[in-house]
Design an enzyme around this catalytic site. Structure first.
Site, PDB file in Angstrom:
ATOM      1  N   HIS A  78      45.980  46.980  50.806  1.00 51.96           N
ATOM      2  CA  HIS A  78      46.452  46.469  49.505  1.00 51.96           C
ATOM      3  C   HIS A  78      47.834  46.979  49.108  1.00 51.96           C
ATOM      4  CE1 HIS A  78      41.962  46.436  49.216  1.00 51.96           C
ATOM      5  NE2 HIS A  78      42.196  45.243  48.727  1.00 51.96           N
ATOM      6  N   GLU A 130      46.146  45.748  44.808  1.00 51.99           N
ATOM      7  CA  GLU A 130      47.386  45.093  45.259  1.00 51.99           C
ATOM      8  C   GLU A 130      48.314  44.821  44.065  1.00 51.99           C
ATOM      9  OE1 GLU A 130      48.938  40.780  46.610  1.00 51.99           O
ATOM     10  OE2 GLU A 130      47.065  41.371  47.580  1.00 51.99           O
ATOM     11  N   THR A 166      48.341  38.018  46.837  1.00 53.55           N
ATOM     12  CA  THR A 166      48.261  37.302  48.123  1.00 53.55           C
ATOM     13  C   THR A 166      46.929  36.589  48.361  1.00 53.55           C
ATOM     14  OG1 THR A 166      47.534  39.306  49.260  1.00 53.55           O
ATOM     15  CG2 THR A 166      49.907  38.861  49.242  1.00 53.55           C
ATOM     16  N   CYS A 194      48.669  34.607  50.997  1.00 54.14           N
ATOM     17  CA  CYS A 194      48.521  34.825  52.437  1.00 54.14           C
ATOM     18  C   CYS A 194      47.880  33.607  53.093  1.00 54.14           C
ATOM     19  CB  CYS A 194      47.662  36.071  52.681  1.00 54.14           C
ATOM     20  SG  CYS A 194      47.283  36.316  54.415  1.00 54.14           S
ATOM     21  N   SER A 222      35.560  41.778  45.995  1.00 50.52           N
ATOM     22  CA  SER A 222      36.560  41.049  46.778  1.00 50.52           C
ATOM     23  C   SER A 222      37.108  39.838  46.023  1.00 50.52           C
ATOM     24  CB  SER A 222      35.945  40.583  48.100  1.00 50.52           C
ATOM     25  OG  SER A 222      36.808  39.679  48.751  1.00 50.52           O
ATOM     26  N   SER A 266      37.310  40.340  53.889  1.00 50.83           N
ATOM     27  CA  SER A 266      36.896  41.757  53.868  1.00 50.83           C
ATOM     28  C   SER A 266      35.451  41.928  54.348  1.00 50.83           C
ATOM     29  CB  SER A 266      37.035  42.302  52.444  1.00 50.83           C
ATOM     30  OG  SER A 266      36.408  41.431  51.520  1.00 50.83           O
TER      31      SER A 266
END
Length: 282
Positions: A78, A130, A166, A194, A222, A266
């Site tokens: 992160h 992050e 992201t 991302c 998450s 994750s």
């Protein structure tokens, strides 16, 4: 009763390269050393965190970091704010930096925007690791919002630069951009989501339609798990979110159901394999 379920794991699900990189780095060090400190959960998946803490990973927060001297500390995918690196220098800490390259690139872009005195808006989750790292590039001056309604009563400048965490939804990012432009703002938008996350939308759409039931396996913390589960649910209403084996309810299934298992960036593959084995045992 024998359910006789036909179970398939989505091959495109599981760890993204940023998470693989951080976990590989941690395991390499733990093979040599008895323990390793990690600043925050190495990944937003409690089951994987348990596996690694059993190997000697010690999860600490920023407050505990202040009390450490001359130790190795892993920075997870992160990323971190500049203040963390400054503290490490002052405390003689060795940082093992496993920040995701996608996140590092975004941090640099935000820092450059800030250095050019642009007002920065970040579409992201409040308090997410992050996002804290991204906001740190602006000395805390960036405006973070999860939802457009948060900006309704805010006196925004006429012109600003928009970035995104992201792992956010690409569709939502572009909806926000268009809405802000329609409100008369001059928006310099940077799609910084991302592609390892956003490309999974299409993969999941195709995967989930082939099954009677879907089990989406993800940690509750998450961010991309929530986004990807929403994709599953949209294309297959019989999708269920679970974090571990104990959360599986057999009344969700009928005899001879075709069941698809998928997960977040994750979610460890070993956990999805355990879910598959459990379903096949009924």
């Amino acid at each position: 009763m024998k359910y006789d379920l036909a179970v398939t794991i989505d091959k495109a699900s599981g760890f993204c390269f940023g998470v693989v990189y951080a976990i590989d780095m941690a395991e390499d060090i733990l093979d040599e050393d008895d323990y390793l400190y990690c600043l925050g959960d190495i990944v937003h998946n409690d089951e994987e965190v348990k596996r690694l803490t059993a190997k000697g990973l010690r999860i600490i927060d920023h407050e505990q970091l202040k009390g450490l001297r001359n130790e190795k500390v892993l920075i997870r995918a992160h990323g971190e704010a500049p203040s963390t690196y400054q503290l490490a220098l002052e405390n003689g800490l060795i940082l093992i930096d496993a920040s995701c390259p996608v996140v590092l690139k975004l941090q640099n872009r935000i820092k450059n925007s800030h250095d050019e005195d642009e007002q920065i808006l970040i579409f992201g989750k409040h308090g997410h690791a992050e996002v804290i790292g991204l906001q740190g590039q602006t000395d805390g001056k960036a405006i973070v919002f999860q939802d457009l309604t948060e900006l309704d009563d805010m006196a925004l400048p006429q012109k600003f630069t928009l970035y995104s965490q992201t792992t956010k939804s690409t569709d939502k990012f572009y909806q926000i951009k268009d809405e802000l432009i329609s409100r008369g703002y001059e928006v310099k938008a940077n799609d910084t989501i991302c592609r390892q996350v956003s490309n999974r939308y299409g993969d999941l759409e195709k995967f989930v339609v082939d099954f009677d039931k879907i089990l989406f396996v993800s940690g509750k913390k998450s961010s991309n798990g929530k986004v990807l589960y929403d994709v599953c649910k949209r294309y297959n209403p019989n999708a269920y979110f679970i974090s571990n084996l104990e959360e599986i309810e057999m009344e969700w299934f009928s005899v001879k159901d075709k069941v698809g298992i998928c997960g977040a960036t994750s979610t460890p593959m070993w956990l999805m394999e355990q879910v598959k084995a459990k379903l096949e045992s009924y």
